[in-house]
Motif scaffolding. Structure first.
Motif, PDB file in Angstrom:
ATOM      1  N   PRO A 129       0.819  -1.221   0.000  1.00 21.44           N
ATOM      2  CA  PRO A 129       0.000   0.000   0.000  1.00 21.44           C
ATOM      3  C   PRO A 129       0.851   1.269   0.000  1.00 21.44           C
ATOM      4  O   PRO A 129       0.361   2.349  -0.278  1.00 21.44           O
ATOM      5  N   TRP A 130       2.143   1.168   0.287  1.00 24.01           N
ATOM      6  CA  TRP A 130       3.010   2.333   0.322  1.00 24.01           C
ATOM      7  C   TRP A 130       3.184   2.950  -1.055  1.00 24.01           C
ATOM      8  O   TRP A 130       3.398   4.155  -1.177  1.00 24.01           O
ATOM      9  N   GLY A 131       3.068   2.150  -2.095  1.00 22.03           N
ATOM     10  CA  GLY A 131       3.202   2.680  -3.448  1.00 22.03           C
ATOM     11  C   GLY A 131       2.102   3.672  -3.775  1.00 22.03           C
ATOM     12  O   GLY A 131       2.346   4.753  -4.320  1.00 22.03           O
ATOM     13  N   SER A 132       0.872   3.336  -3.425  1.00 21.51           N
ATOM     14  CA  SER A 132      -0.239   4.249  -3.705  1.00 21.51           C
ATOM     15  C   SER A 132      -0.201   5.476  -2.797  1.00 21.51           C
ATOM     16  O   SER A 132      -0.554   6.579  -3.220  1.00 21.51           O
ATOM     17  N   ILE A 133       0.234   5.290  -1.567  1.00 18.83           N
ATOM     18  CA  ILE A 133       0.354   6.436  -0.654  1.00 18.83           C
ATOM     19  C   ILE A 133       1.429   7.393  -1.161  1.00 18.83           C
ATOM     20  O   ILE A 133       1.250   8.614  -1.161  1.00 18.83           O
ATOM     21  N   LEU A 134       2.542   6.836  -1.631  1.00 23.85           N
ATOM     22  CA  LEU A 134       3.618   7.663  -2.173  1.00 23.85           C
ATOM     23  C   LEU A 134       3.159   8.439  -3.405  1.00 23.85           C
ATOM     24  O   LEU A 134       3.492   9.615  -3.580  1.00 23.85           O
ATOM     25  N   MET A 135       2.360   7.804  -4.254  1.00 25.83           N
ATOM     26  CA  MET A 135       1.821   8.482  -5.435  1.00 25.83           C
ATOM     27  C   MET A 135       0.903   9.640  -5.034  1.00 25.83           C
ATOM     28  O   MET A 135       0.950  10.712  -5.647  1.00 25.83           O
ATOM     29  N   MET A 136       0.084   9.434  -4.022  1.00 20.30           N
ATOM     30  CA  MET A 136      -0.813  10.499  -3.567  1.00 20.30           C
ATOM     31  C   MET A 136      -0.020  11.683  -3.006  1.00 20.30           C
ATOM     32  O   MET A 136      -0.336  12.836  -3.279  1.00 20.30           O
ATOM     33  N   VAL A 137       1.016  11.390  -2.236  1.00 21.76           N
ATOM     34  CA  VAL A 137       1.853  12.453  -1.678  1.00 21.76           C
ATOM     35  C   VAL A 137       2.549  13.216  -2.804  1.00 21.76           C
ATOM     36  O   VAL A 137       2.619  14.452  -2.788  1.00 21.76           O
ATOM     37  N   ALA A 138       3.054  12.493  -3.797  1.00 23.84           N
ATOM     38  CA  ALA A 138       3.709  13.147  -4.931  1.00 23.84           C
ATOM     39  C   ALA A 138       2.729  14.026  -5.704  1.00 23.84           C
ATOM     40  O   ALA A 138       3.064  15.136  -6.116  1.00 23.84           O
ATOM     41  N   LEU A 139       1.512  13.566  -5.873  1.00 25.12           N
ATOM     42  CA  LEU A 139       0.497  14.343  -6.583  1.00 25.12           C
ATOM     43  C   LEU A 139       0.152  15.624  -5.835  1.00 25.12           C
ATOM     44  O   LEU A 139       0.053  16.699  -6.431  1.00 25.12           O
ATOM     45  N   VAL A 140       0.008  15.536  -4.524  1.00 24.69           N
ATOM     46  CA  VAL A 140      -0.278  16.726  -3.711  1.00 24.69           C
ATOM     47  C   VAL A 140       0.891  17.705  -3.790  1.00 24.69           C
ATOM     48  O   VAL A 140       0.688  18.919  -3.917  1.00 24.69           O
ATOM     49  N   ALA A 141       2.115  17.201  -3.737  1.00 23.07           N
ATOM     50  CA  ALA A 141       3.296  18.075  -3.818  1.00 23.07           C
ATOM     51  C   ALA A 141       3.355  18.788  -5.167  1.00 23.07           C
ATOM     52  O   ALA A 141       3.666  19.980  -5.239  1.00 23.07           O
ATOM     53  N   ILE A 142       3.049  18.075  -6.236  1.00 21.87           N
ATOM     54  CA  ILE A 142       3.050  18.691  -7.566  1.00 21.87           C
ATOM     55  C   ILE A 142       2.015  19.801  -7.645  1.00 21.87           C
ATOM     56  O   ILE A 142       2.293  20.896  -8.132  1.00 21.87           O
TER      57      ILE A 142
END
Length: 108
Positions: free
Chosen positions: A18-31
């Protein structure tokens, strides 16, 4: 029909970390923050600073395209002289920029 059901069951989503999807969400918010939210807040601060620095005698242009010279500032209202002995009251928030800025943009 039974064959289709068996194929659909076998092609389910893989159970990964599940860390992969959480990391993607964090990256999207940062962008979104660095490319959309942060530049907009900087621009709003510059506009607020410009409007707070207005003084009597400045030549300005309103959001409606009216050129005038500031004659008086009363809180959030500004009295503009748009012609000889013709004065109007506008909201300070409707002042778009200085008339000198618009003349420089037209020259380019």
């Amino acid at each position: 029909m039974a064959l289709l059901t068996i194929l659909l069951q076998q092609t389910g989503t893989p159970q990964g970390s599940p860390w992969g999807s959480i990391l993607m969400m964090v990256a999207l918010v940062a962008i979104f923050y660095f490319f959309m939210i942060r530049p907009q807040t900087k621009k709003q601060k510059e506009i607020r600073k410009f409007r707070d620095s207005l003084s009597v005698g400045d030549k300005v242009i309103t959001a409606g395209g009216i050129y005038g010279k500031i004659k008086e500032i009363k809180g959030e209202d500004v009295i503009l002289e748009i012609a000889d002995n013709v004065r109007i009251r506008v909201a300070k928030s409707s002042i778009y920029g200085t008339a000198a800025d618009s003349n420089q943009q037209q020259a380019q």
